[in-house]
Design a protein around this motif. Structure first.
Motif, PDB file in Angstrom:
ATOM      1  N   GLY A  64      81.082  60.334   1.830  1.00 50.78           N
ATOM      2  CA  GLY A  64      80.052  60.668   2.814  1.00 50.78           C
ATOM      3  C   GLY A  64      80.178  59.791   4.036  1.00 50.78           C
ATOM      4  O   GLY A  64      79.813  58.608   3.989  1.00 50.78           O
ATOM      5  N   GLN A 188      76.822  68.147   9.374  1.00 48.54           N
ATOM      6  CA  GLN A 188      76.131  67.123   8.581  1.00 48.54           C
ATOM      7  C   GLN A 188      75.432  66.232   9.605  1.00 48.54           C
ATOM      8  O   GLN A 188      75.995  65.982  10.680  1.00 48.54           O
ATOM      9  CB  GLN A 188      77.140  66.292   7.773  1.00 48.54           C
ATOM     10  CG  GLN A 188      77.905  67.106   6.731  1.00 48.54           C
ATOM     11  CD  GLN A 188      79.019  66.332   6.060  1.00 48.54           C
ATOM     12  OE1 GLN A 188      79.424  65.269   6.521  1.00 48.54           O
ATOM     13  NE2 GLN A 188      79.549  66.882   4.977  1.00 48.54           N
ATOM     14  N   ASP A 248      82.865  68.676   5.687  1.00 53.43           N
ATOM     15  CA  ASP A 248      83.195  67.257   5.843  1.00 53.43           C
ATOM     16  C   ASP A 248      83.997  67.047   7.126  1.00 53.43           C
ATOM     17  O   ASP A 248      84.766  67.915   7.543  1.00 53.43           O
ATOM     18  CB  ASP A 248      84.001  66.753   4.636  1.00 53.43           C
ATOM     19  CG  ASP A 248      83.120  66.608   3.401  1.00 53.43           C
ATOM     20  OD1 ASP A 248      81.907  66.370   3.573  1.00 53.43           O
ATOM     21  OD2 ASP A 248      83.641  66.753   2.284  1.00 53.43           O
TER      22      ASP A 248
END
Ligand code: GAL
Length: 419
Positions: A64, A188, A248
């Motif tokens: 992350g 994100q 990602d």
């Protein structure tokens, strides 16, 4: 008799201590979020360095980007009374832990012996040495206001490297019209916040960035210029593909690497992905500051924070690790692979590639000019609570929940509530 017994007992204790000391093999358990290809290759440089010194490496990866998930995992470990040896950490998070009393180890002995005070820039020491005590070893300096571009896609479409925000938008439009993905992006919150660093700079320069992101001045946070920042974010939103949500960052980099997309706005860890794929700067890809942000640099530095340990082997390993990280040879070997630049000011950048050399020069110039600013997206502008409040508003706006004017108002409210 009694004396003899006591003597026997103390010999036994001494033997025990001795066995414990020899059994305390040097070992580090390292909590980090370097799980992408380029990041893992860079981490390997550290792992191999320590293993060559007889230190056992226990890996604790928590994927992350930006490290939010890693910080959650860390809190759980510390609460359980089982802190890892060394933890990758950013800016204000380090200060938060420093305030928790005696949970962190003291690196002053190594730092003094190796003269860290002289070679680590003040902008990093502020986080690694709060209250005169070294608690973290800075590994690198990254910066966030970069564009990574696929050269062959640009050449094919006859697109020159854009020099202004409007030229950038025109270039993105041209790519989109061609059917390719214009802006590779992963939906994100931290990635949107990374772009936001640049949108703020491109709108109001260093002064406005300072007032809004660092000083948290409500007028700057909620004023007309901030509305324009959100307008820029909305412009960029128009150039991402339909599948951006949740992607990602390294998969977004891969889209540029694989000729699917033209541009990515991302910190220079993205370069690690290009290098890891065998791509050459200038030849296969271009690196340049987000148009409109030239002269300004929003930075973040990864540091390894050492958590207090009772085991002597672990304590010794922490010192060895800290010392290895700050060695000039390691600084170059690691940062060449990671995409960042050295955390020491006395290391030559000659061995870096063209993007690295450019980054290093721009960083030094910005530091000189007073336009080197902590990245909000990566925990160097304000504490985690404020940062997370900003993330929420930025992401909600990016996903169409707020128009720009509402987002600016919400930003003021969210920051106020988080303080
Ligand atoms: C940043 C970190 C970088 C890079 C990036 C993506 O916060 O400073 O080293 O790894 O996240 O994971």
């Amino acid at each position: 008799m009694r004396v003899y017994k006591e003597m026997k007992a103390s010999v036994a204790v001494a033997a025990l201590v001795l066995t414990a000391a020899t059994a305390n093999a040097q070992e580090v358990e390292v909590l980090h979020w370097w799980t992408a290809g380029g990041e893992a290759s860079a981490l390997n440089v550290l792992k191999e360095n320590l293993q060559a010194q007889g230190i056992t490496w226990r890996d604790m990866p928590v994927a992350g980007g930006g490290g939010e998930a890693a910080m959650t995992a860390l809190r759980a470990r510390v609460t359980a009374g089982d802190a890892p040896t060394a933890v990758q950490m950013l800016g204000f998070d380090i200060l938060d832990w420093a305030e928790q009393g005696e949970v962190l180890a003291d690196l002053n002995e190594v730092a003094e012996a190796e003269n860290w005070d002289e070679v680590i820039p003040e902008a990093l020491q502020r986080f690694s040495k709060p209250d005169g005590k070294w608690i973290a070893a800075p590994v690198n300096v990254h910066s966030t206001n970069w564009v990574w571009a696929n050269k062959s896609v640009l050449d094919e479409l006859g697109i020159e490297q854009p020099g202004t925000w409007d030229e950038f938008i025109a270039a993105l439009q041209k790519v989109q019209d061609s059917g390719k993905v214009a802006l590779a992006h992963g939906g994100q919150p931290w990635q949107e916040a990374t772009i936001f660093d640049s949108a703020v700079l491109a709108t109001g320069g260093a002064e406005f960035y300072q007032k809004s992101m660092i000083d948290l001045d409500p007028e700057a946070l909620g004023g007309e210029e901030m509305v324009q920042v959100f307008d820029k974010m909305a412009q960029l939103r128009g150039f991402v593909d339909d599948n951006f949500s949740g992607r990602d960052w390294n998969l977004a980099s891969a889209m540029v690497i694989n000729n699917e997309a033209a541009f990515q706005i991302m910190g220079d860890w993205a370069k690690g992905e290009f290098l890891n794929a065998g791509k050459v700067p200038g030849q296969d890809f271009l690196c340049f500051r987000v148009p409109g942000t030239e002269g300004n640099v929003t930075f973040n530095a990864d540091q390894f924070v050492m958590f207090a340990q009772t085991d002597e082997g672990k304590q010794a390993a922490q010192k060895t690790m800290a010392s290895a990280i700050e060695s000039p040879e390691f600084q170059i070997a690691f940062n060449k692979v990671k995409g960042s630049v050295p955390a020491r000011t006395d290391v030559s950048g000659d061995e870096l590639d063209d993007c690295g050399k450019l980054g290093m020069q721009q960083l030094a110039e910005a530091a000189e000019a007073g336009t080197l600013l902590g990245s909000m997206g990566h925990g160097h502008a304000n504490p985690a609570a404020v940062k997370n409040a900003m993330y929420d508003v930025i992401t909600a706006h990016f996903n169409g929940e707020y128009d720009s004017a509402t987002a600016a108002e919400e930003l003021v409210n969210a920051v106020e509530a988080a303080q």
